[in-house]
Design an enzyme around this catalytic site. Sequence first.
Site, short mmCIF file in Angstrom:
data_model
loop_
_atom_site.label_atom_id
_atom_site.label_comp_id
_atom_site.label_asym_id
_atom_site.label_seq_id
_atom_site.Cartn_x
_atom_site.Cartn_y
_atom_site.Cartn_z
N ASP A 153 67.29 -3.01 -27.93
CA ASP A 153 66.10 -3.39 -27.17
C ASP A 153 65.31 -4.49 -27.87
OD1 ASP A 153 64.20 -3.26 -25.11
OD2 ASP A 153 62.98 -1.81 -26.21
N GLU A 172 70.15 4.60 -34.36
CA GLU A 172 70.44 5.29 -33.10
C GLU A 172 71.88 5.10 -32.62
OE1 GLU A 172 67.50 4.28 -30.16
OE2 GLU A 172 65.87 5.20 -31.27
N TYR A 200 60.25 9.87 -28.65
CA TYR A 200 59.20 9.29 -27.81
C TYR A 200 58.77 10.32 -26.77
CZ TYR A 200 60.27 4.81 -29.97
OH TYR A 200 60.45 3.80 -30.88
N GLU A 230 60.40 6.53 -35.85
CA GLU A 230 59.83 5.81 -34.70
C GLU A 230 59.07 6.79 -33.83
OE1 GLU A 230 62.48 3.48 -32.29
OE2 GLU A 230 63.60 2.69 -34.02
#
Length: 639
Positions: free
Chosen positions: A200, A444, A497, A533
């Site tokens: 991303d 990831e 998240y 994160e």
Amino acid sequence: MLRVLWLFAALDAVLLLDTGMLFPRESSSRELKELNGLWAFRADRSPNRNQGFESAWYKSRLAETGPVIDMPVPASYNDITQDPTLRDFIGWVWYEREVTVPTRWITDDGLRVVLRVGSAHYYSVVWVNGVKVTEHEGGHLPFEAEIGTLLRKDPTMPCRITIAVNNTLDLHTLPPGTIQYMTDRTRYPAGFFVQNTNFDFFNYAGIHRPVLLYTTPKAYVDDITVVTDFLDDTGLVRYSVSVKGTTSATMKVTLIDKGGHCIVSSNQASGVLKVPNVNLWWPYLMHENPGYLYLLEVRLKASDASSTSEDVYTLPVGIRTVNVSSTQFFINNKPFYFHGVNKHEDADIRGKGLDWPLIVKDFNLMKWLGANSFRTSHYPYAEEILQMCDRHGIVVIDESPGVGIKDIRSFGNASLTHHLAVMDELVRRDKNHPSVVMWSVANEPAAEMPPAENYFKTLIKHTKALDPTRPVTYITDSNFSRDKGAPFVDVICVNSYFSWYHDPGHVEVIPLQLNTQFEDWYGKYKKPIIQSEYGADVVPGLHNDPPVMFTEEYQKVVLQQYHGVFDQKRKKYVIGELIWNFADFMTTQGITRVVGNKKGIFTRQRQPKAAAFILKERYWRLANETGTLPLWTKYPCPL
């Protein structure tokens, strides 16, 4: 004695690499000539992107092959022009510059002349006066070639440097990607293709870091490796110097303090320097004198039948230790808690190009924020940035470009071989930075896939063999029970998240889900955990109360909900928190991204959002809880 023996063992492991990549530094024996500025530039827009090789563009001036434009170096080429096809270009681009080399460099046969590229994304081929001198696979890391012999073949010719760079990503590159050709002629023109990736951020390309020429004598210091420790108030600097170009030389190694005083010296190419009343290297906000650096000066003298030469190289050295237990991370035997940020090398216009004003601004903002650390997400950052970290005491988790490894075909032998080579280069470059306290081999990956177990077992074992003095991790977003690589890491780094990608809008579930995440991971692996994160997108200036997604109020609430759980778990086994992200950054276009990723606590132009003040208050409170800081640090000053 046992401590010294351990230093020897650690150093032997680090010395597995057989060639050096010392950062170019001027000295009494070494000169530099920077080649930054405007280069001639041409994109190969042929259907197969191979016209430049087929027509041998490197054999003549680039302007003689077709139209060229000015292109700044260092910089990504994508945002420099108004041409959207260049912004999204995939394939070979060509750079060229003619350089006047000092006459003395040519006439002195006792000098090596080295061409160095700080980094170019992704695959590079380099020619000098039409002769190929090197090629390199991978962005983000330096490569070089000795060109003195070539220049001396025809001293009357200017030094014409041609660099072809290809940003195409496939299943075996780092990061990986795929090229997809669209064959439906009712929807796409002939030859239409796109580059697909699983990361991303925008795939910026070009020559991203400085290009330069530097000289050394024929007999020169090729590499230096240091491993440090201390016992009571005595520092221990175990060093090894690698020499090339001679088999008979004398050497003097001197450790110099900040005041310019000689502390200890040796006439051996390797050994242990004992430093009385040592000044340790401490992180920012952990000590009133952070980032203390000594200088290790190496003087090499070599003689042959006709002449004597001397090479001088000086390496900054920070004396510190790093250790990990099942619940804590230690720097100099003191518990260290990461309160920091994730970043990107990303900015308007220059993309990923090295930019000193931006670097200094970012360090000012990090210190204002009270951040003591950052992770080089998702690739190695410029050496100049790590040198700033060394000087200012900012702790670094140094990450490889192993991001987006999602396809099972990217876990094969070809990918693993390349990944191992990248770790070789990364450790070789960054092994002597005291600010680097941990290696991250990937971000990831699809770690639940069956091949991931052997892949990461091999990769992590290899990295530990290269450098047993630092812990190794990778960043996971997998389910704790299916993660094949977690058993091999030293620290668990988890991205999550909650209330964003999962249960969007429901901030009330964050405490329960985050608590469950921590308990699951620690319960299974009994290793310390970093929340590597977390965050939420924010369109700057967008407000709503009650908070809704994409508003500044929502980002604040998300952070506060996470922080409550952090405060509970950091008393047990959570050793750090890194916000995603320091600043907004560019991504590929898509329906979930409005001109890039907006999870920054600063805008892309480095202006604070409301969450920056929440984080600033928290980070300074965390720093002052240690009780080791003088009062003035409550009111941080700029650099």
